[in-house]
Structure formats: structure tokens, C-alpha cells
Design a protein around this motif. Structure first.
Motif, PDB file in Angstrom:
ATOM      1  N   GLU A  28       0.822  -1.203   0.000  1.00 20.02           N
ATOM      2  CA  GLU A  28       0.000   0.000   0.000  1.00 20.02           C
ATOM      3  C   GLU A  28       0.856   1.253   0.000  1.00 20.02           C
ATOM      4  N   ASP A  29       1.912   1.244   0.782  1.00 18.58           N
ATOM      5  CA  ASP A  29       2.835   2.366   0.821  1.00 18.58           C
ATOM      6  C   ASP A  29       4.228   1.789   1.016  1.00 18.58           C
ATOM      7  N   PRO A  30       4.815   1.190  -0.005  1.00 17.90           N
ATOM      8  CA  PRO A  30       6.025   0.413   0.168  1.00 17.90           C
ATOM      9  C   PRO A  30       7.224   1.201   0.654  1.00 17.90           C
ATOM     10  N   LEU A  31       7.351   2.452   0.214  1.00 14.92           N
ATOM     11  CA  LEU A  31       8.543   3.186   0.582  1.00 14.92           C
ATOM     12  C   LEU A  31       8.606   3.472   2.072  1.00 14.92           C
ATOM     13  N   SER A  32       7.479   3.812   2.691  1.00 12.94           N
ATOM     14  CA  SER A  32       7.500   4.085   4.120  1.00 12.94           C
ATOM     15  C   SER A  32       7.791   2.817   4.898  1.00 12.94           C
ATOM     16  N   ARG A  33       7.203   1.708   4.485  1.00  9.32           N
ATOM     17  CA  ARG A  33       7.492   0.442   5.155  1.00  9.32           C
ATOM     18  C   ARG A  33       8.931   0.013   4.896  1.00  9.32           C
ATOM     19  N   PHE A  34       9.401   0.224   3.686  1.00 13.81           N
ATOM     20  CA  PHE A  34      10.775  -0.129   3.370  1.00 13.81           C
ATOM     21  C   PHE A  34      11.743   0.669   4.237  1.00 13.81           C
ATOM     22  N   THR A  35      11.489   1.952   4.402  1.00 16.29           N
ATOM     23  CA  THR A  35      12.348   2.786   5.239  1.00 16.29           C
ATOM     24  C   THR A  35      12.383   2.270   6.668  1.00 16.29           C
ATOM     25  N   LEU A  36      11.210   1.899   7.191  1.00 15.87           N
ATOM     26  CA  LEU A  36      11.130   1.371   8.554  1.00 15.87           C
ATOM     27  C   LEU A  36      11.871   0.041   8.670  1.00 15.87           C
ATOM     28  N   ILE A  37      11.612  -0.866   7.725  1.00 18.07           N
ATOM     29  CA  ILE A  37      12.245  -2.182   7.775  1.00 18.07           C
ATOM     30  C   ILE A  37      13.761  -2.061   7.661  1.00 18.07           C
ATOM     31  N   LYS A  38      14.204  -1.186   6.755  1.00 22.25           N
ATOM     32  CA  LYS A  38      15.644  -1.011   6.580  1.00 22.25           C
ATOM     33  C   LYS A  38      16.284  -0.414   7.827  1.00 22.25           C
ATOM     34  N   ALA A  39      15.582   0.526   8.462  1.00 21.57           N
ATOM     35  CA  ALA A  39      16.116   1.139   9.679  1.00 21.57           C
ATOM     36  C   ALA A  39      16.280   0.108  10.797  1.00 21.57           C
ATOM     37  N   VAL A  40      15.369  -0.861  10.814  1.00 21.06           N
ATOM     38  CA  VAL A  40      15.430  -1.901  11.853  1.00 21.06           C
ATOM     39  C   VAL A  40      16.417  -3.000  11.470  1.00 21.06           C
ATOM     40  N   LEU A  41      16.343  -3.464  10.211  1.00 23.88           N
ATOM     41  CA  LEU A  41      17.158  -4.594   9.786  1.00 23.88           C
ATOM     42  C   LEU A  41      18.607  -4.220   9.495  1.00 23.88           C
TER      43      LEU A  41
END
Length: 253
Positions: A28-41
Motif C-alpha cells: 500500500e505504501d512500500p517506501l515508508s514500510r521499506f524505510t522502517l524495515i531497513k532502519a530496523v534490519l
């Protein structure tokens, strides 16, 4: 209808070939989730895998690009998106996003968040759907990741590439950046569960362009030549032994 913004993927429901899926075809909003996942992973990868990246500057900062490389184990598709500055979209099995319950929803959230586009690949139509999905990703100016071998290596060697990678670059004009992931097979051997601690290297080569073959995406000799050129670069980056056989055939033997 407004054109899609960079980073968004527009797919029609018919792109999901095979059994129906209850999950949306794209995040639905991949970039915001991607940013969050990358920040964590990102910190986790540095701690657990001691991930080392070489040649990241070879990935163009904008515009369509194909990342093509080897495939050793499941976690390759976790490592690659996290070490890239741009979001990498790639094809994944639709069962990763159709699970039930909390676990199923979390898996769908994670995999679509890191850029996976679910495509049911059962039967011959699945390959066409994957190819057309990749084409649409590139035509929208995004990064598309692909494993030309078509499946994970059964023994750590590099196998013959499928010509879908050649068709994509010739149809879209997108450059190909070869890459090699080194060490993930030691951390997560075939059949094992959670990966071990260890060292992973992701190495990107210089961009390859094949404009000299423009309009020849139906010539099987050209497709094979382009594919073999890409696989040669992947071999040199990875240091793997090359086997002139499809990995699927080796697995079936």
C-alpha cells in the motif's frame, strides 16, 4: 489518471496468474514500510551477518535498472534490498503473502514492504506474468532484482541463466548491474531454519548495457548471448564454479 510516482508499482489483478490471492498485489505504501524495515534490519544485518557491500556506487541513482545476480539461499532476498540505497522490487511466490492469522499478515507486511511483488508462478503462464511484471517495474523507473538462474543453487555453484533477463533489458533499455552475494549459503545451508552468525559480502559490478541489440528481443541467439554475458560477470564477481546446465535440471537429477 496521474502517472505513478517513482517507487510505486501499478499492477493489474491479472498480473497475479494462478490461484487467487487475498493479499493486494503491491504494498500500500512500500517506501515508508521499506524505510522502517531497513532502519530496523540494517543494524541487525551489520551485527549478525557483518554485511560488507562493495561497488554500491555502480547502481544508478535514478532511472530503471536491473540487478541480476546469483541465488544461494532464502535470505538473499532479505540481504539484497536492505543493503541497497534504492528500493529493489522483485518477484516472489504468492504463498508468502497469503498466509492466515497473525503470522501470515506479518509475513505479507514484511515481504511486500521490502519490495516483493507476489506472482503465482504455477505453470507456463507464471513465467510470462513475472516477465511482464518486471517490465512494468522498469518502465516506471524503478529497480528490479532478478536471479537469472531461476531458482537457488543446489550446491553453491553458478548455473546457466534463463533468458528472461535478456528480454527485460532489450525490451526496456534498462542497464543491468550484475551482483554477487557471497557467504549466505554458509549461514543458512539448504534445509536449515534460522541463519547463523557470520560474514556476508554483496558485490556489485559495473552497469552493462545492450543497446546494440535493440529490437532483437525475439532472437534466441541474441537472448542467449546477452544472458551469458551477464552470467559471466556474475561468475567473476562471485568466484563460483560455473555449470552450463539449468539449476532446475540439476535438482531433478
Amino acid at each position: 489518471m496521474r502517472p505513478p510516482r517513482p517507487g510505486s508499482i501499478v499492477l493489474r489483478r491479472r498480473d497475479l496468474v494462478g490461484r487467487p490471492t487475498t493479499a493486494p498485489p503491491t504494498p500500500e505504501d512500500p517506501l515508508s514500510r521499506f524505510t522502517l524495515i531497513k532502519a530496523v534490519l540494517g543494524p541487525v544485518l551489520r551485527l549478525v551477518f557483518r554485511a560488507r557491500v562493495e561497488g554500491a556506487e555502480n547502481i544508478p541513482a535514478s532511472g530503471p535498472v536491473i540487478l541480476a545476480g546469483n541465488h544461494l539461499t532464502f535470505i538473499d532476498s532479505v540481504v539484497l534490498p536492505v543493503v541497497c540505497d534504492r528500493q529493489v522490487f522483485f518477484i516472489g511466490k504468492d504463498e508468502y503473502v497469503t498466509g492466515k492469522g497473525l503470522k501470515g499478515r506479518l509475513m505479507a507486511w514484511f515481504f511486500t514492504g521490502v519490495g516483493m511483488i507476489p506472482v503465482a508462478r504455477d505453470g507456463g503462464r507464471g513465467g510470462v506474468a513475472a516477465l511482464m511484471t518486471g517490465r512494468r517495474v522498469l518502465e516506471q523507473g524503478n529497480v528490479f532484482g532478478i536471479y537469472p538462474e531461476g531458482t537457488r543453487s543446489p550446491d553453491g555453484r553458478l548455473y546457466r541463466g534463463r533468458t528472461g533477463i535478456a528480454r527485460l533489458t532489450l525490451m526496456t533499455g534498462a542497464p543491468v548491474v550484475p551482483f554477487a552475494i557471497i557467504g549466505t549459503d554458509k549461514l543458512q545451508p539448504s534445509g536449515s531454519g534460522m541463519p547463523r552468525f557470520g560474514k556476508v559480502t554483496v558485490r556489485f559490478g559495473e552497469p552493462l548495457e545492450f543497446s546494440r541489440y535493440e529490437g532483437m528481443d525475439r532472437d534466441r541467439y541474441v537472448l542467449r548471448a546477452v544472458t551469458d554475458s551477464v552470467m559471466t560477470e556474475v561468475m567473476e564477481l562471485s568466484g563460483q564454479e560455473y555449470v552450463d546446465m539449468y539449476a532446475t535440471k540439476a535438482k531433478a537429477a
